[in-house]
Each structure stands twice: as C-alpha cells, then as structure tokens.
Write a protein that holds these residues in place. Structure first.
Motif, PDB file in Angstrom:
ATOM      1  N   GLU A 123      86.188 114.935 -10.659  1.00  0.00           N
ATOM      2  CA  GLU A 123      86.570 114.665 -12.098  1.00  0.00           C
ATOM      3  C   GLU A 123      86.818 115.784 -13.092  1.00  0.00           C
ATOM      4  N   ARG A 165      87.809 106.366  -9.277  1.00  0.00           N
ATOM      5  CA  ARG A 165      87.851 107.779  -9.557  1.00  0.00           C
ATOM      6  C   ARG A 165      88.959 108.467  -8.292  1.00  0.00           C
ATOM      7  N   ARG A 245      92.503 103.487 -16.555  1.00  0.00           N
ATOM      8  CA  ARG A 245      92.688 104.642 -15.591  1.00  0.00           C
ATOM      9  C   ARG A 245      93.566 104.194 -14.524  1.00  0.00           C
TER      10      ARG A 245
END
Length: 314
Positions: A123, A165, A245
C-alpha cells in the motif's frame, strides 16, 4: 518502436520460457502500470514462479521470492537491524521485499501478522525497520499465490480488507493439449530456459504510466461501470459488495486494457472484460449462495444482466 509492438515483443520474449500465458502477461502489464498487485490462484506446477521471474527479466527488473510458512516473521520480509561486531554499531539489512517483482508464494500459509507486514509495503511502497523508512524500488509489483485446494489445511485465509488490496486476481488453469505438448518437447530433457532479453526499462514504464493518465473515460462508460459496482451491493447472492477502492480499481484496469490495446479511450467492453478479475475477489457471497456458486460466476452473471452501452462518447 510503438507501444503495441513492444508489448507484442514482450509476450514473445516471455513465450521463450512460458507457454500459453499471453492473457496473464497482459494482465500483469496492466497491474504494473497501475502500481497494483496480483493475487494468483492455481494448483502447484502451473508455472507461477517461472512466469513471475521471466516477467521481471523482460522489464529489466530484479526478482525475489519468499516461500511463506507459518514460522516466517515480518522481519524475514522487510529486513532487520543487526549489530556488526567489527564496526561496533548497528547496520540495516533490507529484506527480499526491496526488489521490483516479489513472488509471495502461498501467502495464506503465513500468519496474519506476517501477511499484514507485506500488505503495508504494498500500500505505502515503503517499509519501516526499527524506525528507519526505506522507499521501495520502482516499479514494484507483488505477485502473491495461494493454492485453492489446500484452503483449509494449515492456512490463514486473507481477510476482506487484505483481499481488497490486491488489484486483480488471476486463476491459472491447466494448459490445453497443444500447449502441454509443446512443454514436453521443450522441457523433457530438463531445464532448457532461454535467455530473456529486456524489452521495457524503467523509463519506458514511467512513460506508459503517463500515457495511462490520459486515457479518456466517457460519461456513458462511467455510468455503465458504476451500475456494475453498485449492483454488487444490491445483489441477493452477495453479502458484501464492492468497495469504493474496488470501483477505482475497475476504472484503472479498464484504462489499462484500453492502453495495451492501442486506444486512448475506454470502451464498455474494457470494463466488462476486466470486471471479473477486479471484482471477483472483492465480493463475499451469502452463505446460501456460496453453496452453489462462486464470486466469479456471480460477477459474470451480473455482467450479463446489465446491457452493454451501444454509443460511446470519445
């Protein structure tokens, strides 16, 4: 040489050692240009390590591999400070994460604490070792693998936030008959890996990233994309829909597909083709639906239920 020619040359170089993975290579390029990371799911022996290592070679990058087991510590990934008796002082020793392409093999075998240390680096593109912050190399791509067959045998399932992610998820299936025949001819006498010539360098990748920013997204395509992601939040079979996201990831993935196909604008089919790879691992089915279906199948059924826009404003 144009970018399309370079991409074709890149695929040709990879095919010297890896057979029949053009689609996966294209997905890896799209992820690389978006600073994204890949979750790769397949049974052992389908060439994940060879694909990742060869990909690092064609982009002039360094390659590292970590085999995850329950006893792997966060410091085994990020690095440590150790006392040098000759110098009588502590020295910083970066871990294997300081590379361009990192293969995190069987990530679900690592403990949640170790998984978290890797995902933090993904990240932030940096690692902190005893208060010292190290910027990771550019480009930086993590390819994490997991074996779907052993999902309940000594593994730690990645939680929702960590799955989110990953930019895309790829499932490497078995090769077809012709591809497997070619593998036999090429590798039956042991390892006969060809030398890989770099096709893209760091400057090429930065230039492509700049071009990616100029890929246009019309209002028609944007509304189609939003309709897809919002439908995942209302679908009867889906308990947890796509996050904002995930919506942004689908936008970037569609722009990436447009660019690698030689276009400066996104068409609806870019969105439709990328959606299963971007959204499949970001949704969680209800207990009842999970008995008869998979997230990827639900996404594909959902895509079929939403009409593809006909007119695109360019």
């Amino acid at each position: 040489m144009g970018w399309n020619e370079k991409l074709n040359l890149l695929k040709m170089e990879i095919s010297k050692n890896v057979i029949g993975r053009d689609h996966e290579v294209e997905m890896m390029v799209i992820s690389l240009l978006n600073n994204g990371h890949i979750l790769m799911e397949s049974v052992p022996g389908t060439g994940k390590t060879l694909l990742a290592k060869t990909f690092a070679g064609v982009i002039s990058g360094q390659f590292s591999r970590i085999q995850f087991t329950p006893d792997v510590l966060p410091s085994d990934i990020t690095g440590i400070q150790f006392f040098n008796p000759k110098l009588q002082e502590f020295e910083l020793k970066p871990g294997p994460i300081v590379t361009n392409i990192l293969l995190a093999d069987e990530i679900n075998r690592a403990t949640p604490r170790t998984q978290s240390s890797l995902l933090e680096a993904m990240e932030e593109h940096q690692v902190t070792i005893d208060g010292h912050t190290i910027q990771l190399k550019s480009p930086f791509l993590v390819i994490a693998t997991q074996n779907p067959v052993e999902s309940q045998q000594g593994t730690f399932q990645l939680p929702v936030a960590q799955m989110d992610r990953f930019f895309i998820k790829l499932s490497l299936g078995y090769p077809d008959l012709n591809e497997e025949s070619e593998m036999i001819r090429k590798h039956r006498f042991g390892s006969s890996r060809a030398e890989i010539n770099p096709v893209l360098n760091e400057e090429d990748i930065h230039e492509l990233k700049r071009e990616l920013e100029n890929v246009k997204l019309s209002e028609v395509v944007e509304q189609y994309l939003l309709q897809i992601t919002r439908e995942t939040r209302n679908h009867p079979s889906i308990e947890l829909g796509v996050s904002p996201r995930g919506t942004l990831a689908l936008v970037k993935a569609a722009q990436g597909r447009a660019l690698v196909n030689g276009r400066s604008y996104v068409i609806p089919n870019d969105v439709k083709e990328m959606a299963p790879f971007v959204l499949g691992h970001r949704i969680y089915l209800s207990a009842e639906a999970s008995l008869t279906s998979t997230p990827e199948k639900v996404v594909k059924d959902l895509l079929e239920s939403i009409p593809l826009p006909v007119e695109v404003e360019v």
